[in-house]
Design a protein around this motif. Structure first.
Motif, mmCIF file in Angstrom:
data_model
loop_
_atom_site.group_PDB
_atom_site.id
_atom_site.type_symbol
_atom_site.label_atom_id
_atom_site.label_comp_id
_atom_site.label_asym_id
_atom_site.label_seq_id
_atom_site.Cartn_x
_atom_site.Cartn_y
_atom_site.Cartn_z
ATOM 1 N N ASN A 89 0.815 -1.228 0.000
ATOM 2 C CA ASN A 89 0.000 0.000 0.000
ATOM 3 C C ASN A 89 0.849 1.279 0.000
ATOM 4 O O ASN A 89 0.520 2.229 0.700
ATOM 5 N N ASN A 90 1.963 1.253 -0.727
ATOM 6 C CA ASN A 90 2.876 2.410 -0.795
ATOM 7 C C ASN A 90 3.539 2.752 0.521
ATOM 8 O O ASN A 90 4.051 3.858 0.696
ATOM 9 N N VAL A 91 3.487 1.820 1.466
ATOM 10 C CA VAL A 91 4.133 2.045 2.760
ATOM 11 C C VAL A 91 5.252 1.013 2.941
ATOM 12 O O VAL A 91 5.041 -0.179 2.716
ATOM 13 N N ALA A 132 -3.324 2.556 10.560
ATOM 14 C CA ALA A 132 -3.423 2.348 9.102
ATOM 15 C C ALA A 132 -4.160 3.498 8.419
ATOM 16 O O ALA A 132 -3.780 3.922 7.325
ATOM 17 N N LYS A 150 7.170 -0.776 5.627
ATOM 18 C CA LYS A 150 7.193 -1.052 7.061
ATOM 19 C C LYS A 150 8.533 -1.691 7.391
ATOM 20 O O LYS A 150 8.874 -2.755 6.870
ATOM 21 N N GLU A 196 -1.595 4.883 5.796
ATOM 22 C CA GLU A 196 -1.846 4.341 4.456
ATOM 23 C C GLU A 196 -2.817 5.187 3.639
ATOM 24 O O GLU A 196 -3.301 4.758 2.610
#
Lengths: 142, 111
Positions: free
Chosen positions: B11-13, B106, B15, B110
């Motif tokens: 999701n373009n994150v 989130a 972690k 996100e």
């Protein structure tokens, strides 16, 4: 007094942490104070390994001592590098600047100073000696 | 506890989970993950620090590296930092450059 000699490489940081935390626990300090002292000694030992040995192409050891009396815990860190007193270095001037504009030097000594009650330097023979002092306040005594 | 680090991108994150003791002897592992994350053009980075016992300035330098490598548009979230790690980030003046969160959010990270 407890002592420990370690090779002057970054592998020394883990046993150094154990030594410092054990001394802090023995002096009755809580985990937060022990962690702060660990951080202070770790930063200066990292500087010793990097600047006194690796960058000079030298090999050496780092030496630790821990001494507890009624008033304080004193941890000493020694290296055999060229004479250098980090305590005279000014705090970084750019702590409040955006990260993308900041330099990365000087944070170690800043954190070391910030996390102990006193940080003292002396040159003893061929060694740089830094002493980290934590005062044993009544609430932290065992 | 020995240091460990892990990267997961979704999701373009990015972690990045760090655990154990982050010092000059272990920071290279963290830096490699930041490099990998930067190559994937993520919108934000979440540093998940619940199990990070300790962080020296070597860890702060990797955060500076992340900021400089990824640019100011990428948000950096520091999630679940333990008290001394949080204090170290704050006294070093990093709390204006990263977002400190007690837990992963989130909806915020996100979005």
């Amino acid at each position: 007094m407890k002592t420990l000699a370690l090779p002057g490489t970054l592998d020394a940081l883990e046993p150094l942490g154990e030594f410092v935390r054990a001394a802090a626990a023995e002096a009755g300090f809580d985990a937060m104070a022990a962690g702060r002292l660990h951080l202070a000694v770790d930063e200066m030992a990292t500087n010793s390994v990097t600047h006194a040995y690796e960058e000079q192409g030298r090999e050496g050891q780092i030496y630790l001592e821990a001494e507890i009396d009624d008033n304080e815990l004193r941890v000493a860190l020694e290296d055999t590098g060229p004479a250098y007193d980090p305590t005279t270095r000014a705090d970084p001037a750019d702590l409040d600047r955006p990260l993308e504009e900041r330099g990365i030097g000087g944070l170690g000594i800043f954190l070391a100073r910030k996390n102990v009650d006193a940080l003292l330097y002396e040159r003893r023979g061929d060694r740089n000696r830094l002493t980290f002092v934590l005062h044993r306040r009544p609430a932290s005594r065992t | 506890m020995a240091f460990s680090s892990q990267l997961e991108v979704a999701n373009n994150v990015a972690k990045i989970t760090l655990a154990g003791r982050l010092d000059a002897s272990t920071a290279a592992g963290f830096r490699n993950l930041v490099d990998q994350a930067a190559a994937q053009k993520v919108k934000s980075v979440a540093l998940l620090l619940d199990h990070l016992e300790y962080m020296a300035s070597a860890g702060l330098r990797v955060i500076v590296f992340a900021r400089q490598k990824m640019g100011v548009a990428v948000k950096i979230y520091v999630v679940g930092a333990q008290p001394l790690v949080k204090e170290t980030i704050e006294v070093s003046g990093f709390s204006q450059a990263v977002v400190l969160l007690p837990a992963y959010d989130a909806a915020l990270i996100e979005k």
